[in-house]
Design a protein around this motif. Sequence first.
Motif, PDB file in Angstrom:
ATOM      1  N   MET A   1       0.817  -1.192   0.126  1.00 30.20           N
ATOM      2  CA  MET A   1      -0.123  -0.144   0.051  1.00 30.20           C
ATOM      3  C   MET A   1       0.971   1.262   0.042  1.00 30.20           C
ATOM      4  N   ASP A   2       0.835   1.925  -1.207  1.00 31.70           N
ATOM      5  CA  ASP A   2       1.593   3.282  -1.129  1.00 31.70           C
ATOM      6  C   ASP A   2       0.786   4.606  -0.425  1.00 31.70           C
ATOM      7  N   LYS A   3       1.170   4.703   1.019  1.00 31.92           N
ATOM      8  CA  LYS A   3       0.377   5.484   1.824  1.00 31.92           C
ATOM      9  C   LYS A   3       0.299   6.886   1.128  1.00 31.92           C
ATOM     10  N   SER A   4       1.734   7.181   0.714  1.00 31.51           N
ATOM     11  CA  SER A   4       1.888   8.815   0.405  1.00 31.51           C
ATOM     12  C   SER A   4       0.879   8.942  -0.769  1.00 31.51           C
ATOM     13  N   ARG A   5       0.749   7.994  -1.655  1.00 31.84           N
ATOM     14  CA  ARG A   5       0.161   8.235  -2.994  1.00 31.84           C
ATOM     15  C   ARG A   5      -1.323   8.395  -2.617  1.00 31.84           C
ATOM     16  N   LEU A   6      -1.941   7.613  -1.590  1.00 30.57           N
ATOM     17  CA  LEU A   6      -3.245   8.008  -1.135  1.00 30.57           C
ATOM     18  C   LEU A   6      -3.585   9.300  -0.848  1.00 30.57           C
ATOM     19  N   PHE A   7      -2.665   9.675   0.041  1.00 30.26           N
ATOM     20  CA  PHE A   7      -2.886  11.244   0.640  1.00 30.26           C
ATOM     21  C   PHE A   7      -2.437  12.111  -0.581  1.00 30.26           C
ATOM     22  N   THR A   8      -1.775  11.948  -1.513  1.00 23.52           N
ATOM     23  CA  THR A   8      -1.702  12.880  -2.635  1.00 23.52           C
ATOM     24  C   THR A   8      -2.859  13.062  -3.577  1.00 23.52           C
ATOM     25  N   GLU A   9      -3.500  11.757  -3.702  1.00 24.61           N
ATOM     26  CA  GLU A   9      -4.690  11.771  -4.478  1.00 24.61           C
ATOM     27  C   GLU A   9      -5.829  12.218  -3.674  1.00 24.61           C
ATOM     28  N   LEU A  10      -5.740  12.177  -2.494  1.00 27.88           N
ATOM     29  CA  LEU A  10      -7.041  12.771  -1.756  1.00 27.88           C
ATOM     30  C   LEU A  10      -6.776  14.484  -1.675  1.00 27.88           C
ATOM     31  N   GLN A  11      -5.662  14.738  -1.526  1.00 27.44           N
ATOM     32  CA  GLN A  11      -5.196  16.278  -1.583  1.00 27.44           C
ATOM     33  C   GLN A  11      -5.711  16.967  -2.801  1.00 27.44           C
ATOM     34  N   HIS A  12      -5.599  16.071  -4.060  1.00 28.50           N
ATOM     35  CA  HIS A  12      -5.880  16.588  -5.377  1.00 28.50           C
ATOM     36  C   HIS A  12      -7.378  16.540  -5.449  1.00 28.50           C
ATOM     37  N   VAL A  13      -8.105  15.664  -4.807  1.00 25.72           N
ATOM     38  CA  VAL A  13      -9.578  15.870  -4.905  1.00 25.72           C
ATOM     39  C   VAL A  13      -9.965  17.165  -4.215  1.00 25.72           C
ATOM     40  N   ALA A  14      -9.442  17.292  -2.956  1.00 28.43           N
ATOM     41  CA  ALA A  14      -9.827  18.348  -2.022  1.00 28.43           C
ATOM     42  C   ALA A  14      -9.842  19.551  -2.598  1.00 28.43           C
ATOM     43  N   GLU A  15      -8.508  19.855  -3.370  1.00 39.95           N
ATOM     44  CA  GLU A  15      -8.250  20.994  -4.165  1.00 39.95           C
ATOM     45  C   GLU A  15      -9.225  21.406  -5.205  1.00 39.95           C
ATOM     46  N   ASN A  16      -9.857  20.386  -5.546  1.00 37.82           N
ATOM     47  CA  ASN A  16     -10.640  20.615  -6.891  1.00 37.82           C
ATOM     48  C   ASN A  16     -12.205  20.630  -6.508  1.00 37.82           C
ATOM     49  N   LEU A  17     -12.418  20.805  -4.962  1.00 37.28           N
ATOM     50  CA  LEU A  17     -13.743  20.969  -4.592  1.00 37.28           C
ATOM     51  C   LEU A  17     -14.310  22.388  -4.790  1.00 37.28           C
ATOM     52  N   ASN A  18     -15.365  22.504  -5.461  1.00 33.34           N
ATOM     53  CA  ASN A  18     -15.763  23.743  -5.740  1.00 33.34           C
ATOM     54  C   ASN A  18     -17.335  23.863  -5.092  1.00 33.34           C
ATOM     55  N   LEU A  81      -5.457  19.474   6.964  1.00 36.18           N
ATOM     56  CA  LEU A  81      -5.578  18.261   7.923  1.00 36.18           C
ATOM     57  C   LEU A  81      -4.961  17.252   6.986  1.00 36.18           C
ATOM     58  N   ILE A  82      -5.137  17.170   5.772  1.00 33.20           N
ATOM     59  CA  ILE A  82      -4.502  16.189   4.701  1.00 33.20           C
ATOM     60  C   ILE A  82      -3.019  16.389   4.743  1.00 33.20           C
ATOM     61  N   GLY A  83      -2.602  17.662   4.459  1.00 33.62           N
ATOM     62  CA  GLY A  83      -1.274  17.603   4.739  1.00 33.62           C
ATOM     63  C   GLY A  83      -0.428  17.661   6.000  1.00 33.62           C
ATOM     64  N   THR A  84      -1.204  17.567   7.294  1.00 36.53           N
ATOM     65  CA  THR A  84      -0.792  16.993   8.198  1.00 36.53           C
ATOM     66  C   THR A  84      -0.544  15.471   8.432  1.00 36.53           C
ATOM     67  N   MET A  85      -1.508  14.774   7.754  1.00 36.06           N
ATOM     68  CA  MET A  85      -1.543  13.392   7.929  1.00 36.06           C
ATOM     69  C   MET A  85      -0.268  12.966   6.796  1.00 36.06           C
ATOM     70  N   HIS A  86      -0.161  13.473   5.579  1.00 35.78           N
ATOM     71  CA  HIS A  86       0.683  13.361   4.731  1.00 35.78           C
ATOM     72  C   HIS A  86       2.108  13.373   5.298  1.00 35.78           C
ATOM     73  N   GLU A  87       2.504  14.218   6.069  1.00 35.81           N
ATOM     74  CA  GLU A  87       3.609  14.634   6.842  1.00 35.81           C
ATOM     75  C   GLU A  87       4.004  13.680   7.869  1.00 35.81           C
ATOM     76  N   ASP A  88       2.891  13.171   8.418  1.00 40.07           N
ATOM     77  CA  ASP A  88       3.071  12.201   9.581  1.00 40.07           C
ATOM     78  C   ASP A  88       3.418  10.873   9.032  1.00 40.07           C
ATOM     79  N   ILE A  89       2.972  10.379   7.932  1.00 30.95           N
ATOM     80  CA  ILE A  89       3.277   9.166   7.334  1.00 30.95           C
ATOM     81  C   ILE A  89       4.490   9.314   6.630  1.00 30.95           C
ATOM     82  N   THR A  90       5.085  10.447   5.991  1.00 29.30           N
ATOM     83  CA  THR A  90       6.202  10.635   5.304  1.00 29.30           C
ATOM     84  C   THR A  90       7.312  10.409   6.519  1.00 29.30           C
ATOM     85  N   LEU A  91       7.123  11.432   7.473  1.00 32.25           N
ATOM     86  CA  LEU A  91       8.352  11.573   8.641  1.00 32.25           C
ATOM     87  C   LEU A  91       8.238  10.044   9.275  1.00 32.25           C
ATOM     88  N   GLY A  92       7.147   9.474   9.518  1.00 34.17           N
ATOM     89  CA  GLY A  92       7.171   7.925  10.020  1.00 34.17           C
ATOM     90  C   GLY A  92       8.081   7.147   9.088  1.00 34.17           C
TER      91      GLY A  92
END
Length: 261
Positions: A1-18, A81-92
Amino acid sequence: MDKSRLFTELQHVAENLNYPGWDNLDALRRRGDMIIKKVFGEDSDYRQALKEIRFSLPFGPVSGNADREAWQSGKAQLLNLIGTMHEDITLGSRLEIEATSRPERNGGSRDVFVVHGHDEAMKEAAARLLARLSLHPVILHEQPNRGRTIIEKFSDHSDNAGFAVVLLSPDDLAHSRSESPDRVHFRARQNVILELGYFLGKLGRSRVVVLCRQTEGFEMPSDYTGVLFVPFDDEDRWQLELAREIKASGYNVDLNALIDG
């Protein structure tokens, strides 16, 4: 499971919320909650944090602009929040890589420095354990002098060690000048205390383990009081404790070697 990719994709969807894409927001919340459970577990605080983000005013919109501003505020909180979680798993992941690669910082050295006093049985037992773990115990007096002073010899052989095992044994008797001579205490040798301080400064506490032969009246170094040490017991429970500490510091050691030995 690519955890980083999951949060990258989630961030992309959030950025495109209108605004006012409530259906898309609901889908994103469900997706986000699923990812959090998979990555951080059912009891993660991140799940509650996601649930508490508001995209509308609690008392209803005062105006169209206010409602839109509430949406943008919620979107900003979600991205944070997504950025914080992404940073959390990256740091881990980085810490995990560091832990497994630390020995390589010493050129792949398997050297473990053994600081000892006059307790020969304690020294031999520690050295044998390290050898069973496929590590190289460095005992200073066993190394060639090559015309060096003691401090030069110590410095040369300690440079390549990534871990130190310090043996505190009741070798000396001493008392404070302010105390009666009747109130003597057992203490470790002065060279042991000096080298303990050296390795604490050089390697840090996580890479120094103190094995202590507990004796009534034994006095620990005052500046080291409160730091946990491994009791050197006759039942050999110390062996597994020491091996675990070495493994936790990043060395690849097989704890099964203790059973096989």
